[in-house]
Design an enzyme around this catalytic site. Structure first.
Site, PDB file in Angstrom:
ATOM      1  CG  ASP A 161      37.082  38.019  47.474  1.00  0.00           C
ATOM      2  OD1 ASP A 161      37.008  36.833  47.080  1.00  0.00           O
ATOM      3  OD2 ASP A 161      37.244  38.978  46.698  1.00  0.00           O
ATOM      4  NE  ARG A 180      33.905  42.054  42.692  1.00  0.00           N
ATOM      5  CZ  ARG A 180      35.018  41.857  41.984  1.00  0.00           C
ATOM      6  NH1 ARG A 180      35.573  42.870  41.332  1.00  0.00           N
ATOM      7  NH2 ARG A 180      35.584  40.655  41.915  1.00  0.00           N
ATOM      8  CB  THR A 187      21.800  34.484  45.403  1.00  0.00           C
ATOM      9  OG1 THR A 187      22.210  35.858  45.230  1.00  0.00           O
ATOM     10  CG2 THR A 187      20.900  34.400  46.630  1.00  0.00           C
ATOM     11  CD  GLU A 188      24.620  37.262  43.244  1.00  0.00           C
ATOM     12  OE1 GLU A 188      23.550  37.854  43.042  1.00  0.00           O
ATOM     13  OE2 GLU A 188      25.126  37.145  44.381  1.00  0.00           O
ATOM     14  CG  ASN A 189      29.229  32.421  46.008  1.00  0.00           C
ATOM     15  OD1 ASN A 189      29.293  32.636  47.220  1.00  0.00           O
ATOM     16  ND2 ASN A 189      29.879  33.184  45.135  1.00  0.00           N
TER      17      ASN A 189
END
EC number: 2.5.1.-
Length: 230
Positions: free
Chosen positions: A15, A185, A61-63
């Site tokens: 990140d 997270r 999958t959220e990107n």
């Protein structure tokens, strides 16, 4: 560093690429390119100290919710970088595997992934697992569907059997999960395999996460006592 107490499987959530680029008034693409350099350095260091499995969270999958142009650039980088590193895989004995819903990716990316896996399948110094179009919940859901379609009886289901339906079931659970970028997270990463992982959250943005920082985090792992519920 005592190599005997190092983690066998390290997972990294890389990140901070975009924030690093923004801070330097560069495009997000330049941030990802710099991030690729750090990833290669971390792979080299892992080989040097004897870590056997390394997993990078490349694209979730959220990107897909991101800007279309950014996604296109990132997929282009992934496809081209995988093919450009064949000599590196061979020289260092790196076996490429991929976790995630690969079949939903574009033909070019899918082809690059399959070529990399096929080329490196017999190398065994380091397993480099790339999580692409990956989500922990998605992986578990796909595993459930595969189990339902199998010949196994529901009454026989246990953790070992269920694990065999996950992506790359030969992978061991993560011993250590590192997330750079300052956020605390796990972002849907390897939900099944991090049950007893040690977690390290680094404030360093990924393009500035050099092997010296990685070495310190590995040493931190070595000083932790792992009870596994005992």
């Amino acid at each position: 560093m005592n190599k005997g107490s190092l983690p066998s499987h390290v997972g990294i959530i890389m990140d901070g690429n975009r924030r690093w680029a923004l801070g330097k008034r560069l495009s997000s693409l330049e941030g990802y390119k710099e991030g690729l350099k750090r990833a290669k350095e971390i792979v080299k260091y892992s080989l040097r100290v004897g870590i056997k499995c390394l997993s990078f969270y490349v694209f979730s999958t959220e990107n897909w919710r991101r800007d279309d142009c950014e996604i296109e650039n990132l997929m282009f980088l992934i496809a081209n970088y995988l093919r450009a590193e064949f000599d590196f895989y061979e020289k260092n004995g790196i076996k490429i595997i991929v976790s995630g819903d690969v079949e939903s990716l574009s033909g070019e990316v899918k082809s690059s992934i399959k070529d990399s896996i096929s080329f490196s399948k017999n190398f065994n110094n380091l397993i480099l697992n790339l999580a692409i179009n990956y989500g922990g919940r998605n992986e578990i859901l796909r595993a459930v569907k595969k189990f339902v379609s199998s010949d196994f009886d529901l009454e026989s289901l246990n953790e070992n059997i269920f694990s065999s339906f996950l992506d790359n079931p030969e992978l061991p659970d993560l011993d250590l999960l590192i997330r750079t970028g300052g956020n605390i997270r796990i972002s849907n990463f390897f939900l099944w395999r991090i049950a007893y992982s040690e977690l390290i959250f680094s404030n360093v943005l990924w393009p500035e996460y050099y092997d010296t920082r990685y070495s310190k985090d590995l040493e931190c792992f070595q000083f932790r006592r792992r009870n596994f519920g005992r």
